[in-house]
Design a protein around this motif. Structure first.
Motif, PDB file in Angstrom:
ATOM      1  N   ASP A  81       5.056   3.056  -2.146  1.00  0.00           N
ATOM      2  CA  ASP A  81       4.386   2.522  -0.946  1.00  0.00           C
ATOM      3  C   ASP A  81       4.437   0.996  -0.778  1.00  0.00           C
ATOM      4  OD1 ASP A  81       2.538   2.304   1.322  1.00  0.00           O
ATOM      5  OD2 ASP A  81       1.063   1.725  -0.177  1.00  0.00           O
ATOM      6  N   ARG A  82       4.260   0.277  -1.876  1.00  0.00           N
ATOM      7  CA  ARG A  82       4.292  -1.183  -1.774  1.00  0.00           C
ATOM      8  C   ARG A  82       5.440  -1.704  -2.635  1.00  0.00           C
ATOM      9  NH1 ARG A  82      -2.051  -3.001  -1.840  1.00  0.00           N
ATOM     10  NH2 ARG A  82      -2.651  -1.780  -0.040  1.00  0.00           N
ATOM     11  N   ASN A 131      -9.874   3.522   0.533  1.00  0.00           N
ATOM     12  CA  ASN A 131      -9.030   3.546   1.719  1.00  0.00           C
ATOM     13  C   ASN A 131      -8.442   4.960   1.854  1.00  0.00           C
ATOM     14  OD1 ASN A 131      -6.822   3.476   3.467  1.00  0.00           O
ATOM     15  ND2 ASN A 131      -6.321   1.380   2.934  1.00  0.00           N
ATOM     16  N   ASP A 154      -0.679   4.290   9.612  1.00  0.00           N
ATOM     17  CA  ASP A 154      -0.899   5.176   8.446  1.00  0.00           C
ATOM     18  C   ASP A 154      -0.882   6.651   8.851  1.00  0.00           C
ATOM     19  OD1 ASP A 154      -1.012   3.343   6.429  1.00  0.00           O
ATOM     20  OD2 ASP A 154      -3.192   3.346   6.218  1.00  0.00           O
ATOM     21  N   ARG A 211       5.246  -5.381   7.924  1.00  0.00           N
ATOM     22  CA  ARG A 211       4.694  -4.978   9.230  1.00  0.00           C
ATOM     23  C   ARG A 211       4.498  -6.215  10.112  1.00  0.00           C
ATOM     24  NH1 ARG A 211       0.521  -0.574   6.486  1.00  0.00           N
ATOM     25  NH2 ARG A 211       2.216   0.376   5.317  1.00  0.00           N
ATOM     26  N   ASN A 213       4.122  -4.665   1.969  1.00  0.00           N
ATOM     27  CA  ASN A 213       4.222  -3.857   3.196  1.00  0.00           C
ATOM     28  C   ASN A 213       3.441  -4.484   4.356  1.00  0.00           C
ATOM     29  OD1 ASN A 213       1.598  -2.940   2.682  1.00  0.00           O
ATOM     30  ND2 ASN A 213       2.256  -0.923   1.960  1.00  0.00           N
TER      31      ASN A 213
HETATM   32  O1  RIB Z   1      -4.084   1.568   4.404  1.00  0.00           O
HETATM   33  C1  RIB Z   1      -3.659   0.606   3.521  1.00  0.00           C
HETATM   34  C2  RIB Z   1      -2.240   0.426   3.381  1.00  0.00           C
HETATM   35  O2  RIB Z   1      -2.037   0.298   2.051  1.00  0.00           O
HETATM   36  C3  RIB Z   1      -1.403   1.573   3.879  1.00  0.00           C
HETATM   37  O3  RIB Z   1      -0.897   1.290   5.112  1.00  0.00           O
HETATM   38  C4  RIB Z   1      -0.418   1.807   2.842  1.00  0.00           C
HETATM   39  O4  RIB Z   1       0.880   1.612   3.253  1.00  0.00           O
HETATM   40  C5  RIB Z   1      -0.944   1.003   1.678  1.00  0.00           C
HETATM   41  O5  RIB Z   1      -0.069   0.126   1.097  1.00  0.00           O
END
Ligand code: RIB
Length: 275
Positions: free
Chosen positions: A90-91, A19, A215, A138, A134
């Protein structure tokens, strides 16, 4: 005196290196760690709990000085047993470790409202995996915005897994069943999949169906039309997490425990109507 074994290495566990969000994040961590003379051991977990556990064992055996974790799969008890400095990136984990994330809820509301502002009323959301915090933040942002606009319809939630291919298939299925005029994808990879699906089915983007991702990866500027997105400060997220980890390793106090960085709406052709 007690001897504390150090290795001048840290572990970075990411869920999916294919990714394009993650290479930029990894780059930032590595850049900062290099300044301090640390080496980064990169582990790709494929969102699999077993793989994560295996990597943690290996990292421990290698006496890493700290770990940066961008995954949600692990049980809290397992995480607290590690006993090494750690930063959650991030998470978010529902744990009190230092963390660096971006404003997932606010970003999702922004994306949904933007589609509304350009005239969309049947706005679908491609959700990321439900075990990923996350992705759910969202989703909640999208749902709350749709409710406030009086447009909420649960049938318009499309289940994805943050990967392009599944998003494409799921969007084709949804378009065969429902009337949709806007798509908010939970990440950019899924927005690319949605774009492919929409175009393959003969709809025009943005005239028939507008699309926005999440992103801010460079790929979104390479598609036709270019994709609008909610841009996360990916590099800064990685760099801040790395600095926090260094501070912890060096036993220095942290100015702040939890960082929530702002996101930004980037408008491109995929949501530009009537200009
Ligand atoms: O692209 C994958 C997602 O995984 C992203 O948006 C990022 O926040 C990650 O957790």
């Amino acid at each position: 005196a007690l001897f504390k074994k150090t290795s001048k290495t840290i572990g970075l566990i990411v869920p999916d290196i294919t990714n394009p969000f993650f290479p930029e994040l990894v780059r930032a961590v590595e850049d900062v760690m290099n300044i301090y003379d640390y080496t980064v051991i990169l582990c790709n977990s494929d969102e699999k709990t077993e793989k994560e556990k295996k990597y943690i064992e290996v990292l421990k055996q290698k006496y890493v000085d700290g770990i940066i974790l961008t995954t949600n799969q692990l049980e809290l008890e397992e995480v607290s047993e590690w006993n090494v400095p750690m930063v959650v990136l991030d998470r978010p984990l529902s744990h009190n470790y230092p963390s660096v994330i971006a404003d997932n809820y606010g970003g999702a509301r922004l994306a949904t409202k933007h589609l509304y502002d350009i005239g969309c009323r049947k706005i679908a959301h491609i959700q990321g995996p439900s075990h990923v915090v996350n992705a759910m933040e969202r989703f909640h942002g999208y749902r709350d915005e749709m409710m406030e606009l009086g447009l909420w319809d649960e049938r318009l939630v499309i289940l994805g897994n943050y990967q392009l291919k599944k998003a494409k298939e799921a969007v084709i299925e949804a378009l065969n069943k429902y009337d949709i005029d806007g798509i908010f994808a939970g990440n950019d990879a899924m927005a690319v999949g949605a774009l492919k699906a929409v175009q393959q089915m003969g709809f025009r983007v943005p005239e028939d169906i507008a699309i926005i991702g999440y992103d801010g990866i460079p790929l979104t500027e390479m598609t036709t039309p270019e994709l609008s997105t909610i841009s996360q400060p990916i590099y800064d997220m990685g760099a801040i997490a790395a600095r926090i980890l260094i501070k912890q390793i060096e036993g220095k106090p942290l100015e702040k425990l939890h960082y929530v960085l702002p996101v930004e709406l980037v408008v491109r052709q995929s949501t530009r109507r009537g200009e």
